[in-house]
Write an enzyme that holds these catalytic residues in place. Structure first.
Site, PDB file in Angstrom:
ATOM      1  N   HIS A 189       1.060  -1.319  -0.069  1.00  0.00           N
ATOM      2  CA  HIS A 189       0.040   0.047  -0.117  1.00  0.00           C
ATOM      3  C   HIS A 189       0.873   1.255   0.124  1.00  0.00           C
ATOM      4  O   HIS A 189       0.543   2.091  -0.761  1.00  0.00           O
ATOM      5  CB  HIS A 189      -0.936   0.028   1.465  1.00  0.00           C
ATOM      6  N   TYR A 234      -6.509   3.053  11.479  1.00  0.00           N
ATOM      7  CA  TYR A 234      -6.719   2.192   9.990  1.00  0.00           C
ATOM      8  C   TYR A 234      -6.089   3.043   9.035  1.00  0.00           C
ATOM      9  O   TYR A 234      -5.901   4.039   8.731  1.00  0.00           O
ATOM     10  CB  TYR A 234      -8.371   2.041   9.965  1.00  0.00           C
ATOM     11  N   GLU A 235      -5.761   1.701   8.160  1.00  0.00           N
ATOM     12  CA  GLU A 235      -4.788   2.340   6.945  1.00  0.00           C
ATOM     13  C   GLU A 235      -5.576   3.072   5.830  1.00  0.00           C
ATOM     14  O   GLU A 235      -5.287   3.648   4.932  1.00  0.00           O
ATOM     15  CB  GLU A 235      -4.155   1.080   6.243  1.00  0.00           C
ATOM     16  N   SER A 236      -7.229   3.163   6.102  1.00  0.00           N
ATOM     17  CA  SER A 236      -7.883   3.835   5.264  1.00  0.00           C
ATOM     18  C   SER A 236      -7.853   5.372   5.541  1.00  0.00           C
ATOM     19  O   SER A 236      -8.531   5.991   5.031  1.00  0.00           O
ATOM     20  CB  SER A 236      -9.632   3.274   5.556  1.00  0.00           C
ATOM     21  N   GLY A 237      -7.113   5.550   6.577  1.00  0.00           N
ATOM     22  CA  GLY A 237      -6.916   7.091   6.778  1.00  0.00           C
ATOM     23  C   GLY A 237      -7.477   7.614   8.086  1.00  0.00           C
ATOM     24  O   GLY A 237      -7.552   8.707   8.339  1.00  0.00           O
TER      25      GLY A 237
END
Lengths: 272, 256, 272, 256
Positions: free
Chosen positions: C104, D51-54
């Site tokens: 990512h 979370y890696e979604s921001g």
């Protein structure tokens, strides 16, 4: 988690003689009150960092707090030149001022690299200008895929960054909006940070265009209403444009300048 | 018939006319900002104004007093961070026109806003410095310069190259890898200069009404080339003057 | 300035056989309707790019639209694996699928480099993993200031990026909020872009957390209500989590998959 | 007395206990997310979930169904772009704990989530791939791994190193320049493994109630080292179980 402190405590704890200090802000949200407290506490030998050193840096320089300035544009925004800055560069008054000079794109990317934990940043910049002849830390770097030659600048990692924001909550989460410049990057790039805010509130109501700095990314927060004056805090105050115009006259003369500082900064009542 | 007007008004009007509707313009503060806002208020209502403070598509209804004036954020399509405005918007060449001022300008359109006289470490006059100009001059599709013309500003060789025009002549921009087109036009209080397509040297192509070639030559620190088909700039229209003066008046009100 | 188009027009004009296509979205705002239109229009030989290829990429792959996938995580979020993706990789069905695989962090930075007009990005990443052994375009780069060795990845410049957003105005300015992933970068990195939106409105009222793409940075905008279903559009719809669970069963078998696509995508009524 | 519970519940509770209040935790979806939310709902109310979604500082009152669940954005202190979460927050080492799952894990804590069997180009099973894990494993202060223990998952050498644990042994992380500390603990449905301070090899240090060393050995694809002072994990408390089950129930409701 950020500590809630008074401005005097915050400056005493976090800003030390000889530090690399960034008081960031882009016309909006300039941390004037914190700069004044640094002057009152008599800090010396500072390396001042900022993209757009303006009147508060003119004051810090004129009061002899700085030995070095790292910057990309030093002026009185909308008015003209900074006379204390000029006097320091041209006449070493009150002390000599070393310069390290960049472009905005270079400085912004140096903060980005610092915030990102990288030692350098890559950009298309400076090419053909005389800046690299006088600024040692502008180098070239070759793309390992295309062979193209680009510019590299080293990360900026201030010892301490100071910014002003509209609000914080009691946990120390900071919220700012409007023109937020490079403040997030400057805080994240620094080893320590002090944020002054217009007010501390129970809950940070979300606002369009907001930038939020979580409490755990900030060292200390101090409530300093009007802490950006004569600059402004969108939603709280408007810019005191007259002040900037008046500063031109105040700052032209060394004695007038010293008197003004004596009266308006050194003798000002300090928040406990 | 046009009304009476000053040479600064003529310069600002001539500069505004350079901006085409629907293009995106990276605006420096001062004269460029006034001219860009005049253009938006007259012939270019869809001009996209971009300020280095991060305001994209600002639509101020008065002249901003600085590059970070609140009116710019309030009226912008988007307010982005300063790193973003340089990295995502300027650097990739998305901006059609860069609109710059200058303290010194040379015959190849190179700009100095750093130091005048002496040497860098010990200058005669210390100026504010580069700001966003080096990369605006490098990366915009083209550059428009607005500057008052005098022997102090129009010199043979700038004391410090803050922003590159055509370097030392033809091919220099390409050799340096600069991707924008460079200065397309320089607007002064005396007239209009454009780079010669062959030599890249700034050449007087138009004069403002009432100005003579001699006056322009006398205000230029190099042997000024003059176009064979030297033309005259149309004087400001009533409408241009009315709008410009209304804009200037808002500045005085805002400063109170 | 962005053109307002129908979805069918937008796909016909902007997505071409053989293109490098990014349909970006991070669980939220996945451009499903646009993906379906690409399938209906029979595009082939695409290089599909996305950090998190999920069900819509499973569908594009299963329908034979793609010959190559550039990605960092391919799965059915919250459910498990993508069976059409697996079948293509393991059994070359319906056509072989080449992979170019990243992390990512690497993919995000490749989009950032693309959006920034730089040929490459620098990060701390991939080190010690087996990814560089199989992915050719992961290289090292040395900091010209510290000598530290870091990782470089090349910019991503899709021929076309497709994203879904909540709103656009009639001038084509696009507004999205909530989790916005890497969509801004993906649009700015691309040569062309198509944005589907829940609705076109007269005025974009500012919203906290919004990302605005100015009209002049977008090629075309199509109004496609519910264009993210079964994904969601914050403020407009909730995620159809059941669909994702059901997809696991539908997609395990080639025939069941083909039938489902026939019925729900190929025969679906196309907006004019 | 504790209530009846499953081995998965024991695993989740034991994983949750690893998270200290007030720290920042980068959360993968699935088991790590359940355990992190359990920690926040019990002993670590000020645990910062990233979370890696921001989503920074998400405070969901139900279990998110994916890493991009709307509840994460709705309750976060800040929602940032995906590039920002990796570049400004993970990469500089701001996150104390990375919380990861695994499809395969080896004796040095290296993780595979890419391909199983065959070779990369022609694998037996194609898995989802790396996602954020390589850089989470590299840059967080420490890593906690949650994974069910079996001969399929605990193998001597992973088929593909997606995320680095201790590489091939002591000194490897330093040699690679990885700045985070690496896997501090692995929580399974059978017990707890920790790296030996000298060899970096994962060593069985605790067993869940009722599990024997023989069972753990039988579920491990290498000659499992067992700590001399092997201890027992406390069973889940009534409170832990009640909260965990309430959380799991919200997941079923949200999925409707």
């Amino acid at each position: 988690m950020a500590k809630l402190v008074s401005l005097a405590e915050g400056v005493a704890d976090l800003v030390r003689d000889g530090d690399v200090v960034a008081l960031e802000g882009f016309t909006h949200l300039i941390p004037f009150a914190a700069g004044h407290e640094i002057i009152r506490q008599g800090r010396q030998d500072l390396t001042l960092v900022r993209m757009t050193p303006d009147v508060i840096y003119d004051q810090l320089i004129g009061m002899g707090c700085a030995r070095r300035l790292v910057f990309s544009w030093g002026g009185n925004p909308g008015v003209g030149s900074l006379h204390r800055f000029r006097d320091a560069v041209q006449n070493s008054w009150p002390v000599p001022l070393e310069l390290e000079e960049h472009s905005h794109a270079g400085m912004a990317n140096r903060f980005v690299a610092g915030a990102s934990g990288l030692p350098f940043a890559v950009l298309r910049g400076y090419t053909g200008t005389d800046l690299p002849r006088h600024t040692g830390n502008i180098k070239t770097i070759t793309c390992p895929f295309t062979g193209e030659v680009l510019t590299a600048v080293p990360a900026l990692r201030p010892d301490v960054t100071v910014v002003h924001a509209q609000r914080a909550d009691r946990a120390g989460n900071v919220q700012m909006w409007g023109i937020t410049g490079v403040q997030k990057e400057a805080v994240l790039a620094a080893h320590r940070s002090l944020v002054t805010v217009e007010e501390i509130v129970d809950e940070l109501e979300p606002v369009p265009g907001q930038v939020v700095l979580p409490s755990w990314a900030v060292t200390a927060v101090a409530e300093v209403p009007a802490g950006a004056h004569p600059s402004y805090a969108q939603g709280y105050s408007v810019r005191d444009n007259d002040f900037y115009v008046r500063w031109d006259a105040v700052s032209r003369d060394r004695d007038t300048f010293r008197e003004w500082m004596e009266q308006h900064v050194l003798k000002a009542e300090v928040q406990a | 018939m046009s009304a009476e007007y000053t040479s600064d008004e003529m310069m600002t009007v001539a500069a505004a006319r350079q901006l085409r509707d629907g293009t995106a313009c990276f605006v420096g503060i001062g004269l460029p900002s006034t001219a860009a806002n005049l253009a938006r208020a007259t012939h270019a209502p869809n001009l996209v104004l971009i300020y280095e403070s991060g305001c994209l598509g600002a639509k101020p209804d008065r002249l901003p007093l600085s590059i970070g004036d609140g009116i710019l954020a309030d009226t912008a399509d988007a307010v982005v961070s300063v790193p973003e405005v340089f990295n995502y918007w300027l650097q990739p060449g998305r901006i059609d026109v860069g609109f710059l001022g200058a303290a010194q300008l040379d015959r190849y359109g190179n700009i100095n806003t750093t130091v005048i006289g002496g040497d860098y470490a010990d200058p005669k006059v210390r100026l504010p410095g580069a700001g966003g100009a080096p990369e605006i001059a490098a990366s915009c599709g083209e550059v428009v310069v607005v500057v008052r013309q005098s022997l102090r500003t129009f010199i043979d060789r700038v004391d410090f190259v803050t922003s590159v025009g055509y370097g030392r002549g033809p091919g220099d921009r390409e050799r340096l890898g600069l991707r924008g087109g460079g200065p397309r036009v320089v607007i002064t209080d005396l007239g209009v200069l454009e780079p010669d397509p062959k030599t890249c040297e700034l050449t007087l192509t138009r004069l403002h009404p009432g100005v003579t070639v001699e006056q322009a030559r006398a205000a230029t620190g190099w042997d000024l080339a003059v176009a064979a088909d030297l033309a005259a700039v149309d004087p400001p229209t009533e409408h241009e003057l009315t709008v410009l003066r209304a804009l200037e008046a808002t500045k005085k009100v805002a400063a109170r």
